[in-house]
Motif scaffolding. Structure first.
Motif, short mmCIF file in Angstrom:
data_model
loop_
_atom_site.label_atom_id
_atom_site.label_comp_id
_atom_site.label_asym_id
_atom_site.label_seq_id
_atom_site.Cartn_x
_atom_site.Cartn_y
_atom_site.Cartn_z
N ASP A 45 0.81 -1.22 0.00
CA ASP A 45 0.00 0.00 0.00
C ASP A 45 0.84 1.27 0.00
OD1 ASP A 45 1.06 -0.28 2.50
OD2 ASP A 45 -0.79 0.14 3.59
N GLY A 46 2.08 1.19 -0.45
CA GLY A 46 2.92 2.38 -0.47
C GLY A 46 4.38 2.02 -0.62
N ARG A 95 3.39 -6.99 1.73
CA ARG A 95 2.99 -6.52 3.05
C ARG A 95 2.68 -5.03 3.03
NH1 ARG A 95 6.38 -10.62 3.21
NH2 ARG A 95 6.22 -12.18 4.90
N PRO A 96 1.75 -4.59 3.89
CA PRO A 96 1.49 -3.15 4.00
C PRO A 96 2.66 -2.44 4.69
CG PRO A 96 0.18 -4.36 5.60
CD PRO A 96 0.84 -5.39 4.73
N VAL A 97 2.72 -1.16 4.50
CA VAL A 97 3.79 -0.35 5.07
C VAL A 97 3.92 -0.56 6.57
CG1 VAL A 97 4.49 2.03 5.57
CG2 VAL A 97 3.80 1.41 3.25
N ALA A 134 7.00 -2.24 11.27
CA ALA A 134 6.99 -2.90 12.57
C ALA A 134 7.96 -4.07 12.62
CB ALA A 134 5.57 -3.36 12.91
N ALA A 135 7.98 -4.88 11.56
CA ALA A 135 8.85 -6.06 11.54
C ALA A 135 10.32 -5.68 11.56
CB ALA A 135 8.54 -6.91 10.31
N GLY A 155 11.73 3.36 7.41
CA GLY A 155 10.76 4.42 7.63
C GLY A 155 9.80 4.56 6.48
N ARG A 156 8.59 4.96 6.83
CA ARG A 156 7.63 5.30 5.79
C ARG A 156 8.06 6.62 5.14
NH1 ARG A 156 3.01 4.37 7.57
NH2 ARG A 156 3.65 3.51 9.59
#
Length: 392
Positions: free
Chosen positions: A256-257, A311-313, A318-319, A328-329
């Motif tokens: 998703d990003g 996987r989502p951002v 988190a992982a 980082g996002r």
């Protein structure tokens, strides 16, 4: 904007404890580079009088998004300043500047070289009345050299300084960073120069010129660009989001990003590969050091992307944070405004402007433990402080 935030400006007592309390600065510059230097000095307690053209003021007042006819950018760039409206094209305006300069410690200007001399406001002219004056002069190409008289904006300085060539994707036209980095880098170099000149003046009693060229400020941040060319004839080329010669470090697609991951430390790399289920890459002997990873960077980036894209951002962040891998996002300003760490670090402050707008603005950098800076006064209305002298 947070409904619970409280509008704030620091008290006069707090300003008096700031590291530059008592320093008097006269700002003649317009737009970005000179005024950003003035803002930075003002954030740490300097008294800054900004000279603006009568009627129109600094053009930045009208740049980008406006509230009641004034740019909200202005509220950041001109906080902690006073405004005096003077027409430097008139003898009276120039006489007023000479009077103010005789009482100040620092004068900031970012006009085309020679303009101040044409007005009778060059350093030699002003230093006769104020030998301790420090003049910060910011221009596209500097006060000397064959290009000194050419007009120079940040866009040109970023190109000449080597930055623009490196920005963007390989084989495509260079892109702009989205903000005027050349101006801001020059302003920060200018502030460093002013602080150094103040140290020198404490020993000698004499002021001096601080000559900052936009292209030089950019070039000063170009890391190994020149020595690599000098030693090996290597011309660094644009590499998109990757960090050439250092692996793995890149932006990676998620479901998703996107995220950025810096897995280029030897132990960090092993933790990263283990976290994404690639023990084979984590333990490969030839990937134990950066040189080996650079040789196989495409393979490593593909493995990371294969994992992130599923996987989502939030899950990726988190992982990897759980195993101490830098990740980082990619923030928009919406993300910045919602981030609790920004607020915990007082990097988002709420103020009330002179026209009554409650506004969130960036906080003060850097953080000084004993003598911090602050937001001492809102950005002024044009000519708000006409007729005032210096005040302590």
């Amino acid at each position: 904007m947070s409904d619970t935030a409280t509008p704030s400006h620091s008290s006069d007592a707090a300003r008096s404890r700031s590291p530059l309390a008592g320093l008097k600065v006269l700002e003649l510059g317009q737009l970005i580079a000179g005024p950003f230097a003035g803002k930075t000095l003002g954030d740490f307690g300097a008294e800054v009088i900004k000279v603006e053209p009568p009627g129109t003021g600094d053009p930045l007042r009208q740049w980008r998004l406006l509230h009641d006819g004034t740019s909200v950018w202005w509220q950041v760039q001109s906080r902690n300043k006073k405004s005096v409206a003077l027409d430097l094209r008139t003898e009276q305006g120039r006489a007023d500047v000479r009077r103010l300069a005789a009482e100040c410690d620092v004068l900031i200007e970012n006009f085309k070289p020679g303009t101040m001399e044409k007005w009778g406001l060059g350093f030699d002219d002003l230093a006769r009345d104020n030998p301790g004056l420090i003049m910060l002069r910011i221009s596209g190409y500097g006060q000397t050299g064959p290009y000194r008289d050419l007009p120079g904006f940040a866009v040109v300085a970023e190109a000449m300084g080597g930055m623009r060539h490196l920005m963007g994707e390989p084989g495509r036209a260079p892109v702009r960073a989205g903000v005027s980095l050349g101006d801001t880098l020059a302003a920060l170099h200018g502030v460093i120069g002013v602080l150094l000149a103040l140290q020198a003046r404490a020993r000698t009693g004499r002021g001096q010129v601080v000559d900052v060229a936009l292209f030089e400020a950019v070039f000063n941040c170009m890391e190994s660009l020149l020595p690599e060319y000098s030693a090996f004839g290597a011309v660094r080329e644009p590499a998109g989001s990757a960090l050439p010669g250092i692996a793995p470090s890149n932006a990676y697609r998620c479901a998703d990003g996107q995220v950025v991951i810096g897995g280029n430390g030897d132990s960090i790399y092993r933790r990263l590969m283990s976290a994404i289920g690639r023990a084979d890459l984590a333990e490969a002997p030839d990937l134990a050091s950066n040189a080996g990873r650079v040789a196989r960077v495409d393979e490593i980036d593909a493995a990371i992307t294969q994992w992130t894209v599923q996987r989502p951002v939030d899950a990726v962040v988190a992982a990897l944070q759980a195993v101490q891998v830098p990740v980082g996002r990619i923030y928009t300003v919406r993300d910045i405004a919602a981030d609790p760490h920004y607020r915990a670090r007082q990097m988002i402050e709420r103020i009330v402007t002179a026209d009554g707008l409650a506004l969130e603005v960036p906080g003060v950098v850097p953080k000084l433990g004993d003598t911090p800076g602050g937001l001492f006064r809102p950005a002024p209305r044009l000519g708000e402080h006409d007729g005032e002298g210096w005040t302590r």
